[in-house]
Design a protein around this motif. Structure first.
Motif, PDB file in Angstrom:
ATOM      1  N   PRO A 292      70.884  56.550  36.611  1.00 42.38           N
ATOM      2  CA  PRO A 292      71.567  57.786  36.196  1.00 42.38           C
ATOM      3  C   PRO A 292      73.088  57.699  36.290  1.00 42.38           C
ATOM      4  N   GLU A 293      73.572  56.764  37.098  1.00 37.97           N
ATOM      5  CA  GLU A 293      75.022  56.623  37.252  1.00 37.97           C
ATOM      6  C   GLU A 293      75.706  56.138  35.974  1.00 37.97           C
ATOM      7  N   ARG A 294      74.922  55.666  35.002  1.00 32.55           N
ATOM      8  CA  ARG A 294      75.501  55.159  33.755  1.00 32.55           C
ATOM      9  C   ARG A 294      75.535  56.219  32.653  1.00 32.55           C
ATOM     10  N   LEU A 295      75.003  57.404  32.928  1.00 32.70           N
ATOM     11  CA  LEU A 295      74.859  58.411  31.885  1.00 32.70           C
ATOM     12  C   LEU A 295      75.690  59.662  32.159  1.00 32.70           C
ATOM     13  N   THR A 296      76.201  60.243  31.076  1.00 37.10           N
ATOM     14  CA  THR A 296      76.796  61.577  31.155  1.00 37.10           C
ATOM     15  C   THR A 296      75.792  62.618  30.662  1.00 37.10           C
ATOM     16  N   LYS A 297      75.147  62.352  29.518  1.00 42.67           N
ATOM     17  CA  LYS A 297      74.109  63.233  28.988  1.00 42.67           C
ATOM     18  C   LYS A 297      73.099  62.395  28.202  1.00 42.67           C
ATOM     19  N   LEU A 298      71.907  62.976  28.013  1.00 46.63           N
ATOM     20  CA  LEU A 298      70.857  62.302  27.248  1.00 46.63           C
ATOM     21  C   LEU A 298      70.258  63.268  26.234  1.00 46.63           C
ATOM     22  N   PHE A 299      70.334  62.885  24.961  1.00 43.14           N
ATOM     23  CA  PHE A 299      69.727  63.619  23.847  1.00 43.14           C
ATOM     24  C   PHE A 299      68.565  62.754  23.379  1.00 43.14           C
ATOM     25  N   ALA A 300      67.343  63.096  23.803  1.00 41.27           N
ATOM     26  CA  ALA A 300      66.172  62.252  23.548  1.00 41.27           C
ATOM     27  C   ALA A 300      65.294  62.908  22.499  1.00 41.27           C
ATOM     28  N   GLN A 301      65.314  62.363  21.298  1.00 33.94           N
ATOM     29  CA  GLN A 301      64.533  62.908  20.188  1.00 33.94           C
ATOM     30  C   GLN A 301      63.259  62.118  19.978  1.00 33.94           C
TER      31      GLN A 301
ATOM     32  N   PRO B 206      71.897  65.590  32.707  1.00 31.26           N
ATOM     33  CA  PRO B 206      71.638  66.690  31.770  1.00 31.26           C
ATOM     34  C   PRO B 206      70.936  66.153  30.521  1.00 31.26           C
ATOM     35  N   THR B 207      69.750  66.684  30.245  1.00 32.92           N
ATOM     36  CA  THR B 207      68.875  66.098  29.225  1.00 32.92           C
ATOM     37  C   THR B 207      68.423  67.148  28.217  1.00 32.92           C
ATOM     38  N   ALA B 208      68.474  66.772  26.945  1.00 30.40           N
ATOM     39  CA  ALA B 208      67.868  67.567  25.876  1.00 30.40           C
ATOM     40  C   ALA B 208      66.632  66.824  25.385  1.00 30.40           C
ATOM     41  N   ILE B 209      65.507  67.509  25.368  1.00 28.48           N
ATOM     42  CA  ILE B 209      64.272  66.970  24.800  1.00 28.48           C
ATOM     43  C   ILE B 209      64.133  67.591  23.410  1.00 28.48           C
ATOM     44  N   VAL B 210      64.090  66.735  22.386  1.00 26.10           N
ATOM     45  CA  VAL B 210      64.289  67.175  21.013  1.00 26.10           C
ATOM     46  C   VAL B 210      63.118  66.735  20.139  1.00 26.10           C
ATOM     47  N   LEU B 211      62.691  67.599  19.226  1.00 29.14           N
ATOM     48  CA  LEU B 211      61.585  67.255  18.334  1.00 29.14           C
ATOM     49  C   LEU B 211      61.745  68.007  17.016  1.00 29.14           C
ATOM     50  N   GLY B 212      61.471  67.318  15.909  1.00 29.64           N
ATOM     51  CA  GLY B 212      61.360  67.998  14.630  1.00 29.64           C
ATOM     52  C   GLY B 212      60.085  68.830  14.611  1.00 29.64           C
ATOM     53  N   ASP B 213      60.134  69.994  13.981  1.00 30.94           N
ATOM     54  CA  ASP B 213      58.960  70.875  14.009  1.00 30.94           C
ATOM     55  C   ASP B 213      57.792  70.347  13.179  1.00 30.94           C
ATOM     56  N   HIS B 214      58.004  69.265  12.430  1.00 32.69           N
ATOM     57  CA  HIS B 214      56.923  68.617  11.683  1.00 32.69           C
ATOM     58  C   HIS B 214      56.818  67.132  12.050  1.00 32.69           C
TER      59      HIS B 214
ATOM     60  N   TYR C 132      55.816  69.491  27.552  1.00 33.21           N
ATOM     61  CA  TYR C 132      55.578  68.967  28.899  1.00 33.21           C
ATOM     62  C   TYR C 132      56.817  68.261  29.442  1.00 33.21           C
ATOM     63  N   LEU C 133      57.441  67.423  28.624  1.00 33.16           N
ATOM     64  CA  LEU C 133      58.647  66.732  29.074  1.00 33.16           C
ATOM     65  C   LEU C 133      59.741  67.725  29.447  1.00 33.16           C
ATOM     66  N   ALA C 134      59.950  68.716  28.587  1.00 31.95           N
ATOM     67  CA  ALA C 134      61.015  69.688  28.829  1.00 31.95           C
ATOM     68  C   ALA C 134      60.767  70.494  30.094  1.00 31.95           C
TER      69      ALA C 134
ATOM     70  N   ALA D 256      65.926  70.439  31.933  1.00 32.07           N
ATOM     71  CA  ALA D 256      65.959  69.927  30.560  1.00 32.07           C
ATOM     72  C   ALA D 256      65.974  71.074  29.554  1.00 32.07           C
ATOM     73  N   GLU D 257      66.682  70.853  28.456  1.00 36.48           N
ATOM     74  CA  GLU D 257      66.767  71.822  27.370  1.00 36.48           C
ATOM     75  C   GLU D 257      65.850  71.376  26.239  1.00 36.48           C
ATOM     76  N   LEU D 258      65.035  72.283  25.741  1.00 37.91           N
ATOM     77  CA  LEU D 258      64.149  71.987  24.619  1.00 37.91           C
ATOM     78  C   LEU D 258      64.843  72.388  23.321  1.00 37.91           C
ATOM     79  N   ILE D 259      64.952  71.419  22.385  1.00 41.19           N
ATOM     80  CA  ILE D 259      65.565  71.677  21.084  1.00 41.19           C
ATOM     81  C   ILE D 259      64.552  71.322  19.999  1.00 41.19           C
ATOM     82  N   ILE D 260      64.204  72.285  19.163  1.00 33.48           N
ATOM     83  CA  ILE D 260      63.282  72.058  18.048  1.00 33.48           C
ATOM     84  C   ILE D 260      64.086  72.104  16.753  1.00 33.48           C
ATOM     85  N   LEU D 261      64.046  71.020  16.002  1.00 30.51           N
ATOM     86  CA  LEU D 261      64.783  70.892  14.750  1.00 30.51           C
ATOM     87  C   LEU D 261      63.911  71.422  13.606  1.00 30.51           C
ATOM     88  N   GLU D 262      64.419  72.396  12.872  1.00 33.63           N
ATOM     89  CA  GLU D 262      63.614  73.066  11.851  1.00 33.63           C
ATOM     90  C   GLU D 262      63.483  72.244  10.565  1.00 33.63           C
ATOM     91  N   ASP D 263      62.299  72.322   9.974  1.00 37.31           N
ATOM     92  CA  ASP D 263      62.014  71.670   8.687  1.00 37.31           C
ATOM     93  C   ASP D 263      62.350  70.178   8.731  1.00 37.31           C
TER      94      ASP D 263
END
Length: 280
Positions: free
Chosen positions: A146-155, A223-231, A242-244, A250-257
């Motif tokens: 974790p010492e190597r990271l500032t943030k993680l956006f994991a899609q 600080p982590t964002a767990i990200v997924l397209g809605d399709h 579950y991950l979020a 963790a922040e859950l981000i759902i990308l529309e369409d």
């Protein structure tokens, strides 16, 4: 006779009807052209030569592609983020222009490749935007370094193999991606005739990895964002939720369409989601 005529009329009307345009999440656009790199080359890491390119200046962000992919999939993201960030793209071992060796694939090994690349480039800490395997690599680094990271956006990442949708290989868009990945490999790989051997080697990892416990995920402090397209065709919404819920804060981000290939299908929306998170 009347019944036959009805069937023939129905067939005629079907054939004459205009083709229905595919929804955005069913399309697989070509990546946007990559800008001119400020620096590019290969780094000797863990017994391989790892391709990388660096763009722009400012807070660093490392973009990590998915399985069978290559760095240029990030063309639209590099063009946007490099306006005010140092953007690093690279290609995982055996992918794109990077070489591989006989070492068995693992997410720990690929994570150590990226950390060695950051050392080579003299970058101490960075944000990571990771897609699919890239997101899993990001989670691995968040758990162990974790010492190597500032943030993680994991899609479209998963922490267990049961997060993968069993019917993914039957999906037309995903099948098209695999076909195109093989074509790109033959054009840019230093071992263009070894695609099948490469896929076999990495598939051995996918059969059992990743496999992290709840306790592993609960150790994450980045600080982590767990990200997924809605399709998304490959990773289930249930597993993403579950991950979020399991990763602290963790922040859950759902990308529309959008699907597994959201960065190609909606580059503007994707860039905004990344910036809203990493620049906050």
């Amino acid at each position: 006779m009347k019944a036959v005529l009805k069937v023939l009329c129905a067939l005629f009307l079907f054939a004459a009807a205009p083709a229905v345009a595919a929804e955005r999440w069913q399309q697989l656009p070509a990546p946007a052209p990559m800008p001119k790199a400020d620096k590019t080359g290969t780094a000797p890491v863990n017994g391989i030569d790892m391709y990388y390119a660096v763009y722009g200046s400012g807070p660093p962000v490392l973009l990590i592609h998915g399985g069978l992919g290559y760095a240029d999939v990030w063309g639209a993201q590099v063009a946007d983020l490099s306006k005010d960030h140092t953007v690093i793209v690279a290609e995982s071992r055996g992918h794109g222009r990077s070489t591989r060796n006989a070492d068995p694939y693992s997410y720990d090994l690929m994570s150590s490749d990226y950390l060695a690349l950051l050392d080579y480039l003299k970058i101490g800490k960075t944000a990571i935007v990771g897609w699919s395997d890239g997101g899993i690599i990001g989670l691995d680094i968040a758990i162990h370094h974790p010492e190597r990271l500032t943030k993680l956006f994991a899609q479209a990442a998963n922490s267990k193999i049961d997060g993968v949708i069993p019917t993914v290989m039957e999906n037309k868009t995903f099948a098209t991606y695999i076909e195109k990945a093989g074509e790109v490999y033959k054009k840019i790989s230093p071992t263009p005739a070894e695609y099948d051997a490469f896929v076999t080697q990495i598939s051995n990892m996918w059969a059992s990895q990743p496999n992290w416990s709840d306790d592993n995920l609960k150790k994450i402090t980045t600080p982590t964002a767990i990200v997924l397209g809605d399709h998304d065709e490959a990773i289930s919404r249930e597993h993403t939720d579950y991950l979020a819920k399991t990763i602290p804060g963790a922040e859950l981000i759902i990308l529309e369409d959008a699907s597994h290939f959201a960065m190609l299908q909606d580059p503007e929306g994707y860039n905004k989601a990344v910036r809203d998170f990493i620049d906050r």
